[in-house]
Scaffold this active site. Sequence first.
Site, mmCIF file in Angstrom:
data_model
loop_
_atom_site.group_PDB
_atom_site.id
_atom_site.type_symbol
_atom_site.label_atom_id
_atom_site.label_comp_id
_atom_site.label_asym_id
_atom_site.label_seq_id
_atom_site.Cartn_x
_atom_site.Cartn_y
_atom_site.Cartn_z
ATOM 1 N N LYS A 149 0.850 -1.185 0.000
ATOM 2 C CA LYS A 149 0.000 0.000 0.000
ATOM 3 C C LYS A 149 0.890 1.240 0.000
ATOM 4 O O LYS A 149 1.831 1.333 0.788
ATOM 5 C CB LYS A 149 -0.936 -0.004 1.204
ATOM 6 N N ASP A 179 -0.807 -0.567 -4.285
ATOM 7 C CA ASP A 179 -2.191 -0.121 -4.144
ATOM 8 C C ASP A 179 -2.190 1.293 -3.582
ATOM 9 O O ASP A 179 -1.804 1.515 -2.436
ATOM 10 C CB ASP A 179 -2.940 -1.072 -3.208
ATOM 11 N N GLU A 205 -3.184 -0.535 -8.144
ATOM 12 C CA GLU A 205 -4.611 -0.461 -7.890
ATOM 13 C C GLU A 205 -5.030 0.984 -7.643
ATOM 14 O O GLU A 205 -4.363 1.716 -6.921
ATOM 15 C CB GLU A 205 -4.985 -1.296 -6.653
ATOM 16 N N ASP A 230 -10.424 -0.768 -8.477
ATOM 17 C CA ASP A 230 -10.868 -1.380 -7.229
ATOM 18 C C ASP A 230 -12.079 -0.605 -6.712
ATOM 19 O O ASP A 230 -13.219 -0.953 -6.987
ATOM 20 C CB ASP A 230 -9.708 -1.369 -6.231
ATOM 21 N N LYS A 257 -14.109 -7.383 -4.770
ATOM 22 C CA LYS A 257 -14.339 -7.594 -3.341
ATOM 23 C C LYS A 257 -15.838 -7.836 -3.175
ATOM 24 O O LYS A 257 -16.631 -6.886 -3.201
ATOM 25 C CB LYS A 257 -13.898 -6.370 -2.539
#
Length: 345
Positions: A149, A179, A205, A230, A257
């Site tokens: 991240k 991400d 992402e 995402d 997700k």
Amino acid sequence: MKAAFKKYSLNFKQASGTSRGILKTKETYFLKLASANKIGIGECAIFRGLSIDDRPDYEDKLKWLCNHIHLDEAVLLNELIEFPSIQFGLEQAFLSLKSSNPFKLFPSKFTEAEAAININGLIWMGNEAFMNQQIQDKIEAGFSTIKMKIGAIDFETELKLLKSIRASFSSEEIELRVDANGAFQPNEALEKLKKLTDFEIHSIEQPIKQGQVEEMAELCSKTPLPIALDEELIGVFNVTKKEKLLQIIQPQYIILKPSLVGGIKGSEAWIRLAEKQQIGWWITSALESNIGLNAIAQWTYIFRNKMPQGLGTGSLFTNNVKSPLEVKQGHLVYSKSENWNFNIL
């Protein structure tokens, strides 16, 4: 049939950083169905600050569901269209109720402990020393794909961390994903993506915040490295709108997700549309407990998608539901000893 729900707070073993802030707890809801001496269990994993169904009437909708559980499943799912996490919890609960084992929703070699799912190791945001330690831990744990991240600390420091990985491991040895959680500004994103190419990044992402469709489309057309949508998929309920979004942006990948995009049926709609447009995809959990993660993992396995999936979040919490899910050598496995403990439900 009877239905009831219970609120539960998952506690992180250590505070986990994202570009939206520090996470210490994660709220969730367990849904339990009972019929003819059988039970069905599902998880409605709302994600505060991210879920489209993070609304004041969330518990009211759960109460409505429990009071109307006698209705047909398709009718209930349609009524819950604006509450994707409840949709997914309901799908899980019905599958659980119908199964001979309430925790085996999609029986396969995975649930028989004969096959594993390749997953990425997740690196949370923090200071340089903390992130570097996580990276070393994941590599030592046998992960061949690491997802980091980025966007919360200094970008040059993040580049330094990526450089340190590449100094020791080639792209053939370690696949790197990043991400940004929408942290980049549209006017700076392309230049940052160009800098990331020095480290042979697999994909990034959500480089910019969702809802900037034209800007994201332009970025995807010019990007030097693959972009995965995402958050951009959240809140798009209509199939026609889903297809139009993919046609306009034309991303290289999408990330699914289920708790955020409409459960199993909602995710499968995205998959069909993505494959129609030759867009790659993989599946990721969204900080569910082991109840939700179990459902996502079993469903993921049936696709035989060989890309590393984002399903390594079960060990983040101190008070998770005890389950047979384990992470071994960069893979999610289902232990032969089905050691479920659902007393908290």
